[in-house]
Scaffold this active site. Structure first.
Site, PDB file in Angstrom:
ATOM      1  N   HIS A  67      -3.113   7.066   1.939  1.00  0.00           N
ATOM      2  CA  HIS A  67      -3.808   5.781   1.701  1.00  0.00           C
ATOM      3  C   HIS A  67      -5.121   5.375   1.917  1.00  0.00           C
ATOM      4  CE1 HIS A  67      -4.006   1.418   0.504  1.00  0.00           C
ATOM      5  NE2 HIS A  67      -3.396   1.115   1.835  1.00  0.00           N
ATOM      6  N   ASN A 101      -9.893  -0.408  -1.214  1.00  0.00           N
ATOM      7  CA  ASN A 101      -8.389  -0.347  -0.428  1.00  0.00           C
ATOM      8  C   ASN A 101      -7.913  -1.300  -2.289  1.00  0.00           C
ATOM      9  OD1 ASN A 101      -5.615  -0.887  -0.375  1.00  0.00           O
ATOM     10  ND2 ASN A 101      -5.718  -1.635   1.666  1.00  0.00           N
ATOM     11  N   CYS A 134       0.546  -1.427  -0.100  1.00  0.00           N
ATOM     12  CA  CYS A 134       0.437   0.085  -0.138  1.00  0.00           C
ATOM     13  C   CYS A 134       0.764   0.902  -0.020  1.00  0.00           C
ATOM     14  CB  CYS A 134      -1.542   0.357   1.095  1.00  0.00           C
ATOM     15  SG  CYS A 134      -1.992  -1.129   0.908  1.00  0.00           S
TER      16      CYS A 134
HETATM   17  O1  UT7 Z   1      -4.193  -1.440   3.163  1.00  0.00           O
HETATM   18  C1  UT7 Z   1      -2.794  -1.894   3.823  1.00  0.00           C
HETATM   19  C2  UT7 Z   1      -3.624  -1.917   5.859  1.00  0.00           C
HETATM   20  N1  UT7 Z   1      -4.367  -2.129   5.910  1.00  0.00           N
HETATM   21  C3  UT7 Z   1      -4.983  -1.524   7.309  1.00  0.00           C
HETATM   22  O2  UT7 Z   1      -4.721  -0.454   7.377  1.00  0.00           O
HETATM   23  C4  UT7 Z   1      -5.983  -2.072   7.331  1.00  0.00           C
HETATM   24  C5  UT7 Z   1      -6.190  -1.967   9.089  1.00  0.00           C
HETATM   25  N2  UT7 Z   1      -7.021  -2.637   9.561  1.00  0.00           N
HETATM   26  C6  UT7 Z   1      -8.001  -2.658   9.911  1.00  0.00           C
HETATM   27  O3  UT7 Z   1      -8.965  -1.099   9.092  1.00  0.00           O
HETATM   28  C7  UT7 Z   1      -9.634  -3.084  10.750  1.00  0.00           C
HETATM   29  O4  UT7 Z   1      -8.792  -3.538  11.668  1.00  0.00           O
HETATM   30  C8  UT7 Z   1     -10.619  -4.452   9.444  1.00  0.00           C
HETATM   31  C9  UT7 Z   1     -11.920  -2.893   8.713  1.00  0.00           C
HETATM   32  C10 UT7 Z   1      -9.983  -4.823   9.512  1.00  0.00           C
HETATM   33  C11 UT7 Z   1     -11.434  -4.713  11.521  1.00  0.00           C
HETATM   34  O5  UT7 Z   1     -12.056  -3.606  11.922  1.00  0.00           O
HETATM   35  P1  UT7 Z   1     -11.767  -4.098  13.312  1.00  0.00           P
HETATM   36  O6  UT7 Z   1     -12.527  -3.180  13.959  1.00  0.00           O
HETATM   37  O7  UT7 Z   1     -10.178  -4.280  14.154  1.00  0.00           O
HETATM   38  O8  UT7 Z   1     -12.486  -5.367  13.981  1.00  0.00           O
HETATM   39  P2  UT7 Z   1     -12.147  -6.927  13.764  1.00  0.00           P
HETATM   40  O9  UT7 Z   1     -11.054  -7.645  13.033  1.00  0.00           O
HETATM   41  O10 UT7 Z   1     -11.450  -6.572  15.357  1.00  0.00           O
HETATM   42  O11 UT7 Z   1     -13.815  -7.411  13.756  1.00  0.00           O
HETATM   43  C12 UT7 Z   1     -14.429  -7.299  15.343  1.00  0.00           C
HETATM   44  C13 UT7 Z   1     -15.400  -8.464  15.503  1.00  0.00           C
HETATM   45  C14 UT7 Z   1     -14.921  -9.519  15.249  1.00  0.00           C
HETATM   46  O12 UT7 Z   1     -16.467 -10.112  15.806  1.00  0.00           O
HETATM   47  P3  UT7 Z   1     -16.776 -10.778  16.903  1.00  0.00           P
HETATM   48  O13 UT7 Z   1     -14.803 -11.104  17.601  1.00  0.00           O
HETATM   49  O14 UT7 Z   1     -15.522  -9.489  18.094  1.00  0.00           O
HETATM   50  O15 UT7 Z   1     -17.152 -11.384  17.410  1.00  0.00           O
HETATM   51  C15 UT7 Z   1     -14.872 -10.309  13.990  1.00  0.00           C
HETATM   52  O16 UT7 Z   1     -15.450 -11.069  13.592  1.00  0.00           O
HETATM   53  O17 UT7 Z   1     -16.139  -7.671  14.110  1.00  0.00           O
HETATM   54  C16 UT7 Z   1     -15.622  -9.263  13.158  1.00  0.00           C
HETATM   55  N3  UT7 Z   1     -16.033  -8.829  11.684  1.00  0.00           N
HETATM   56  C17 UT7 Z   1     -16.947  -8.758  11.044  1.00  0.00           C
HETATM   57  N4  UT7 Z   1     -18.465  -8.622  11.143  1.00  0.00           N
HETATM   58  C18 UT7 Z   1     -19.160  -8.319   9.477  1.00  0.00           C
HETATM   59  C19 UT7 Z   1     -15.000  -9.030  10.854  1.00  0.00           C
HETATM   60  N5  UT7 Z   1     -15.584  -8.835   9.640  1.00  0.00           N
HETATM   61  C20 UT7 Z   1     -16.487  -8.752   9.653  1.00  0.00           C
HETATM   62  C21 UT7 Z   1     -17.379  -8.146   8.725  1.00  0.00           C
HETATM   63  N6  UT7 Z   1     -18.801  -8.398   8.893  1.00  0.00           N
HETATM   64  N7  UT7 Z   1     -16.860  -8.247   7.407  1.00  0.00           N
END
Ligand code: UT7
Length: 339
Positions: free
Chosen positions: A259, A289, A118
């Site tokens: 980004h 992204n 990225c």
């Molecule tokens: O571009 C390169 C660099 N990449 C980045 O900068 C990405 C960095 N990370 C992020 O943007 C975020 O971490 C994400 C958008 C990928 C995820 O968001 P988050 O707030 O960190 O969510 P999480 O992974 O902690 O998940 C929270 C909850 C989980 O459920 P439980 O374990 O709390 O029950 C996940 O299973 O949300 C759940 N979850 C979803 N729910 C509905 C994960 N993906 C989804 C989804 N829809 N698509």
């Protein structure tokens, strides 16, 4: 990286873009995985992304270059160097730059691919600027192009909602006015982040086997939470360092061009820089992204919308797999957009 030894400065003198027509909106993801529009919008800021159905990364890159040629009047044979930032090359070799060269008819160019995920566009822009500053090139095409759908597992809800396909190009030329152009960049890598965001197989470490395919190791793997934390800190640290180094107050910056990985990361970076939301280029809602394409896509759209003008100071900032990250300070030199 400030240009110390040359009085030639590199400036962006053209932009172009290509976004495939096919749209995947959040409703579509509701139909294929356990997710919902509200979660995706509030956690990421994304409403839709594009899908390249027929064609590869080089095809998108070539379309972006052709858009740039059409709108600048520059001819393909005038291009000296083509740098393609991508993590989704058409093939391991030859380089995507060779395929683009042939497609656009840049008969006098050499070129190469650059892999920095990225942060790829920023790293490529600095590489192109160095070629201009050294006097080794007069016209460098820097293109960010990624067909993320080719390495996305559409059964993994943690990653599949994030990524889209697109390409965008800029032309770098020597600036005629040294208040205009790329002034400085701060670029970093830290390989201790290699296990947080990567594709596990397909390279020389784990060549493709039946097993690697069966175990879905040819897709993006991301520890989202871990990346989120370092992305906010990394992008904000180098952007604030850049402002301090050049004594730039937030009202002297027309736009932060971040980004587009997650709206929450963008907001946190802007906040640490003291930048208002209306001074931040955003299009993550429409493209998701697109890895190396996000920053030039923003530049192209905002310029064509008449929102960025000659003399505007911009801070570009990125964070990605590797880890790789950086910021760049430039003054925009193009004045009018007419189609
Ligand atoms: O571009 C390169 C660099 N990449 C980045 O900068 C990405 C960095 N990370 C992020 O943007 C975020 O971490 C994400 C958008 C990928 C995820 O968001 P988050 O707030 O960190 O969510 P999480 O992974 O902690 O998940 C929270 C909850 C989980 O459920 P439980 O374990 O709390 O029950 C996940 O299973 O949300 C759940 N979850 C979803 N729910 C509905 C994960 N993906 C989804 C989804 N829809 N698509």
């Amino acid at each position: 990286m400030q240009n110390q030894n040359s009085n030639i400065k590199a400036a962006i003198t053209g932009v172009g873009m290509y976004a495939p027509e096919k749209i995947m909106d959040n409703k579509y993801f509701e139909s294929i995985i356990d997710t919902n529009d509200e979660w995706i919008k509030t956690r990421t800021g994304i409403s839709e992304r594009r899908l390249m159905e027929n064609g590869a990364t080089s095809d998108m890159a070539a379309e972006a270059a052709k858009d740039l040629f059409k709108t600048t009047g520059v001819k393909p044979e005038e291009i000296d160097v083509i740098i393609i930032a991508t993590v989704t090359p058409d093939m391991f070799f030859p380089a995507t730059a060779c395929l683009v060269q042939e497609n656009i008819g840049a008969v006098n160019a050499w070129g190469y691919d650059l892999s920095a995920a990225c942060s790829g566009f920023l790293f490529a822009l600095q590489s192109g600027a160095s070629l201009i500053e050294s006097g080794n090139a007069k016209k460098v095409l820097v293109i960010g192009s990624d067909k993320m759908s080719s390495i996305t597992d559409y059964t993994d809800r943690n990653t599949c909602i994030l990524f889209g396909d697109a390409a965008s190009a800029v032309l770098l030329e020597p600036s005629e006015d040294d208040s205009i152009g790329i002034h400085d960049s701060i670029l970093r890598v830290d390989g201790s982040g290699q296990d947080s965001l990567y594709m596990k197989a397909g390279g020389s470490l784990n060549p493709a086997t039946e097993e690697t395919v069966k175990n879905k190791l040819h897709y993006i793997y991301q520890d989202g939470k871990a990346v989120f934390k370092v992305a906010v800190k990394g992008m904000a640290d180098v952007s604030v360092e850049m402002m301090e180094k050049h004594n730039l107050s937030s009202d002297e910056i027309a736009y932060l061009v971040p980004h587009q990985a997650n709206l929450r990361i963008i907001d946190a970076t802007a906040k640490r820089m003291g930048i208002d939301p209306e001074q931040v280029m955003i299009n993550i809602d429409r493209y998701g992204n697109t890895t190396a394409a996000t920053i030039p896509l923003c530049l192209t759209e905002y310029y064509r919308d008449g929102k960025v003008k000659k003399g505007d100071n911009l801070i570009l900032a990125a964070f990605g797999a590797g880890f790789t990250w950086g910021s760049m300070y430039l003054t925009w030199g193009m004045d009018k957009w007419e189609k």
